[in-house]
Design a protein around this motif. Structure first.
Motif, mmCIF file in Angstrom:
data_model
loop_
_atom_site.group_PDB
_atom_site.id
_atom_site.type_symbol
_atom_site.label_atom_id
_atom_site.label_comp_id
_atom_site.label_asym_id
_atom_site.label_seq_id
_atom_site.Cartn_x
_atom_site.Cartn_y
_atom_site.Cartn_z
ATOM 1 N N SER A 86 0.859 -1.191 0.000
ATOM 2 C CA SER A 86 0.000 0.000 0.000
ATOM 3 C C SER A 86 0.894 1.238 0.000
ATOM 4 C CB SER A 86 -0.937 -0.002 1.209
ATOM 5 O OG SER A 86 -0.197 -0.024 2.412
ATOM 6 N N PHE A 87 0.298 2.406 -0.229
ATOM 7 C CA PHE A 87 1.099 3.601 -0.509
ATOM 8 C C PHE A 87 0.775 4.738 0.455
ATOM 9 C CE2 PHE A 87 1.028 0.977 -4.199
ATOM 10 C CZ PHE A 87 2.313 1.050 -4.703
ATOM 11 N N HIS A 88 1.774 5.081 1.268
ATOM 12 C CA HIS A 88 1.671 6.192 2.207
ATOM 13 C C HIS A 88 2.048 7.461 1.449
ATOM 14 C CE1 HIS A 88 3.040 8.964 5.358
ATOM 15 N NE2 HIS A 88 2.334 8.254 6.223
ATOM 16 N N GLY A 89 1.070 8.368 1.279
ATOM 17 C CA GLY A 89 1.396 9.561 0.515
ATOM 18 C C GLY A 89 0.224 10.504 0.348
ATOM 19 N N PRO A 90 0.337 11.434 -0.577
ATOM 20 C CA PRO A 90 -0.575 12.564 -0.716
ATOM 21 C C PRO A 90 -2.052 12.199 -0.855
ATOM 22 C CG PRO A 90 1.380 12.939 -2.022
ATOM 23 C CD PRO A 90 1.475 11.527 -1.511
ATOM 24 N N VAL A 91 -2.914 13.141 -0.417
ATOM 25 C CA VAL A 91 -4.362 12.963 -0.515
ATOM 26 C C VAL A 91 -4.935 13.972 -1.498
ATOM 27 C CG1 VAL A 91 -4.631 11.937 1.769
ATOM 28 C CG2 VAL A 91 -4.710 14.433 1.507
ATOM 29 N N VAL A 92 -6.124 13.664 -2.000
ATOM 30 C CA VAL A 92 -6.692 14.421 -3.115
ATOM 31 C C VAL A 92 -7.023 15.860 -2.733
ATOM 32 C CG1 VAL A 92 -8.585 14.505 -4.790
ATOM 33 C CG2 VAL A 92 -7.561 12.302 -4.173
ATOM 34 N N ALA A 93 -7.669 16.063 -1.582
ATOM 35 C CA ALA A 93 -8.064 17.413 -1.172
ATOM 36 C C ALA A 93 -6.934 18.147 -0.455
ATOM 37 C CB ALA A 93 -9.295 17.355 -0.269
#
Length: 310
Positions: free
Chosen positions: A133-140
């Motif tokens: 899984s990927f720990h990182g940026p969110v859309v909003a």
């Protein structure tokens, strides 16, 4: 030191035009920021589907637990949706964990991206469903306008080719050494809440990434002490801290926080580094949880040793 087993499966890579589903598994999200983030994803060449309940509100959450869990499961099991990105984090991911069907999800790995409160989901998908899984940026958040070009390029390459930057640098060494292991972790104040639950981290042989925001040094001490007394720091391969934005306390002096961390890890022989640019604030470089990395606190780099996607 026993490694994490079995080896996590990698999700299929993203291609131009692929459909990305956007969900709100935790706190309620503002519509304007969400729309801006989705527009950026479209500008980058992807198709976007916002979940039917992504803008719901139930108290401080993005809808009821049942609605959020159902929408997350629906997106993850829909073969047309090639990746699922979190709209934001906040609070609430832990409430949906018991409602997810991890055995069903295990059969079809999919890119899942988020951080902060979503650390609970990221590590549950890794340990309960067996996916990277990927720990990182969110859309909003970052996609809506807080993305550095370098961080964006790293994320896109990671998800489309499996390889972003070869390594990420950090500025401080707290304990020298070199170690390899599977990467796991996320937001410290969130992960500590899993202790005593079926979703507690299996840290054996891992490189543990820990970050947080706005927590005073005594709270960091309390949370790390909790992990230590629960045995979760005993069999690690190494530890790398994020930038810990806003965690210096009233004096804004890093010496206090660093002394807390040094004291808590003084009895361990594995390497400990500080300042990886991932997590809250800063550039928030994406991290593929479940993949093998090398932590070298002499050279002050975290190196990614394998592709993150198939």
């Amino acid at each position: 030191m026993a490694p994490l087993t079995p080896i996590p499966r990698k999700p299929p890579r993203l291609h131009p035009g692929d459909l990305i589903g956007v969900v709100s598994p935790a706190a309620a999200v503002g519509e304007d920021a969400l729309r801006r983030g989705c527009a950026e994803l479209e500008r980058l060449g992807f198709t976007v589907r916002i979940g039917n309940h992504a803008l719901d509100r139930h108290r401080f959450l993005a809808g009821t637990d049942q609605a959020r869990a159902h929408e997350l499961m629906t997106m993850l099991r829909d073969p047309a949706v090639r990746a699922v990105f979190c709209s934001r984090a906040g609070y609430g991911s832990g409430r949906v964990l018991p409602l997810l069907d991890f055995p069903a999800l295990a059969r079809h790995p999919k890119i899942f991206l988020g951080y902060s409160d979503a650390s609970l989901l990221l590590n549950a998908f890794l340990q309960q469903a067996g996916w990277v899984s990927f720990h990182g940026p969110v859309v909003a958040g970052e996609f809506a306008g807080r993305f550095s070009p370098r961080s964006r390029e790293h994320l896109l390459n990671l998800l489309t080719t499996g390889r972003g930057e070869e390594h990420l640098s950090f500025p401080l060494t707290l304990r020298e050494g070199v170690a390899e292991g599977r990467l796991l972790g996320g937001c410290l104040s969130v992960l500590v809440t899993t202790l005593g639950t079926p979703f507690a981290l299996d840290t054996r042989g891992a490189i543990l990434f820990l970050e947080d925001v706005g927590e005073k040094p005594y709270r960091i001490d309390r949370m790390l002490t909790h992990l230590k007394q629960a045995g979760q720091l005993d069999d690690l391969a190494g530890v790398i801290f994020g930038e810990m934005s806003g965690c210096l306390g009233e004096t804004n002096d890093p010496a206090l926080l660093l002394s807390v961390i040094n004291d808590l890890f003084s009895g361990y022989s594995y390497p400990v580094g500080f300042g990886l640019p991932a997590g809250h604030h800063g550039e928030n470089f994406a991290l593929p949880l479940g993949t093998t990395v090398r932590l070298d606190t002499r050279l002050q780099v975290l190196t990614f040793l394998e592709s993150a996607v198939e």
